[in-house]
Write a protein that holds these residues in place. Structure first.
Motif, PDB file in Angstrom:
ATOM      1  N   ARG A   1       2.132   1.408  -3.476  1.00 31.48           N
ATOM      2  CA  ARG A   1       1.047   2.159  -4.426  1.00 31.48           C
ATOM      3  C   ARG A   1       0.903   3.648  -4.058  1.00 31.48           C
ATOM      4  O   ARG A   1       0.758   4.207  -5.171  1.00 31.48           O
ATOM      5  CB  ARG A   1      -0.189   1.390  -4.130  1.00 31.48           C
ATOM      6  N   ASP A   2       0.884   4.084  -2.617  1.00 28.94           N
ATOM      7  CA  ASP A   2       0.598   5.465  -2.691  1.00 28.94           C
ATOM      8  C   ASP A   2       1.925   6.344  -3.196  1.00 28.94           C
ATOM      9  O   ASP A   2       1.670   7.434  -3.865  1.00 28.94           O
ATOM     10  CB  ASP A   2       0.794   5.536  -1.094  1.00 28.94           C
TER      11      ASP A   2
ATOM     12  N   TYR B   1       2.714   9.116 -10.170  1.00 28.69           N
ATOM     13  CA  TYR B   1       1.795   9.497 -11.230  1.00 28.69           C
ATOM     14  C   TYR B   1       0.948  10.798 -11.501  1.00 28.69           C
ATOM     15  O   TYR B   1       1.058  11.312 -12.557  1.00 28.69           O
ATOM     16  CB  TYR B   1       0.800   8.259 -11.309  1.00 28.69           C
ATOM     17  N   GLU B   2       0.527  11.128 -10.006  1.00 32.73           N
ATOM     18  CA  GLU B   2      -0.379  12.437 -10.264  1.00 32.73           C
ATOM     19  C   GLU B   2       0.972  13.665 -10.758  1.00 32.73           C
ATOM     20  O   GLU B   2       0.515  14.538 -11.456  1.00 32.73           O
ATOM     21  CB  GLU B   2      -0.601  12.841  -8.978  1.00 32.73           C
TER      22      GLU B   2
ATOM     23  N   GLU C   1       0.984  -1.094  -0.019  1.00 35.17           N
ATOM     24  CA  GLU C   1      -0.031   0.016  -0.082  1.00 35.17           C
ATOM     25  C   GLU C   1       0.843   1.414  -0.043  1.00 35.17           C
ATOM     26  O   GLU C   1       0.560   2.158  -0.586  1.00 35.17           O
ATOM     27  CB  GLU C   1      -0.797  -0.058   1.362  1.00 35.17           C
TER      28      GLU C   1
ATOM     29  N   TRP D   1       3.737   5.351  -6.000  1.00 34.50           N
ATOM     30  CA  TRP D   1       3.408   5.399  -7.438  1.00 34.50           C
ATOM     31  C   TRP D   1       2.282   6.115  -7.763  1.00 34.50           C
ATOM     32  O   TRP D   1       2.467   6.890  -8.838  1.00 34.50           O
ATOM     33  CB  TRP D   1       3.228   4.003  -7.571  1.00 34.50           C
ATOM     34  N   GLU D   2       1.195   6.334  -7.003  1.00 30.94           N
ATOM     35  CA  GLU D   2       0.025   7.236  -7.453  1.00 30.94           C
ATOM     36  C   GLU D   2       0.514   8.652  -7.422  1.00 30.94           C
ATOM     37  O   GLU D   2       0.199   9.398  -8.019  1.00 30.94           O
ATOM     38  CB  GLU D   2      -1.156   6.891  -6.378  1.00 30.94           C
ATOM     39  N   ALA D   3       1.458   8.963  -6.252  1.00 28.81           N
ATOM     40  CA  ALA D   3       1.862  10.350  -6.184  1.00 28.81           C
ATOM     41  C   ALA D   3       2.604  10.709  -7.319  1.00 28.81           C
ATOM     42  O   ALA D   3       2.482  11.864  -8.006  1.00 28.81           O
ATOM     43  CB  ALA D   3       2.680  10.479  -4.870  1.00 28.81           C
TER      44      ALA D   3
END
Length: 161
Positions: free
Chosen positions: A130-131, A137-138, A127, A133-135
């Protein structure tokens, strides 16, 4: 005078050795006290287990006494006594098997708890990844949008020229 100094030095050495020996003995005493505490805890646990086993033995002995009383009623009950003794033996075997299964189940439960803890830590790590990678990506999406905007502005300037 030299003899007194030598005697004092030897006494100091003896005192240092005695102090070291006292410290070693104190450490051993602590270790033995800890060992004693563990042994007392083990004794308490074993006494509890012994109490449970004695209760079970009393219960089984009561069953045996009942079966013997039935057997003493007459020769016609001898076959019934044999059947009851076989049943008692089967029950004892079943009890042993149940104890064995209980121990195995407890071991499996402990292993499952360990695995669950491991997987929970793994999920938390994933998790977290993932967080991150999401950051990322954004952030990249914002950069892409900015570059896209610059490209459109640049194309508009070229078109105006």
């Amino acid at each position: 005078m030299d003899r007194i100094k030598e005697k004092l030095n030897s006494l100091r050495i003896e005192a240092d050795e005695a102090t070291a020996k006292v410290e070693d003995l104190q450490a051993k005493v602590k270790s033995l006290e800890q060992e004693n505490l563990q042994k007392e805890q083990e004794i308490t646990s074993l006494q509890h287990k012994n109490g449970l086993l004695e209760a079970e033995v009393e219960k089984l002995e009561g069953n045996i006494k009942d079966h013997k009383a039935i057997a003493e009623e007459g020769s016609t009950h001898s076959t019934q006594n044999e059947a009851l003794q076989r049943r008692l033996q089967l029950l004892e075997e079943e009890a042993e098997e149940a104890d064995k299964n209980l121990r195995e189940t407890n071991d499996k439960l402990r292993q499952t708890d360990v695995k669950a803890g491991h997987f929970e830590r793994k999920v938390q790590a994933l998790e977290s990844d993932r967080d991150q990678w999401e950051a990322k990506y954004e952030e990249m999406a914002k950069k892409y949008a900015a570059v896209q905007k610059e490209l459109e502005d640049f194309q508009q300037e070229i078109g105006n020229i």
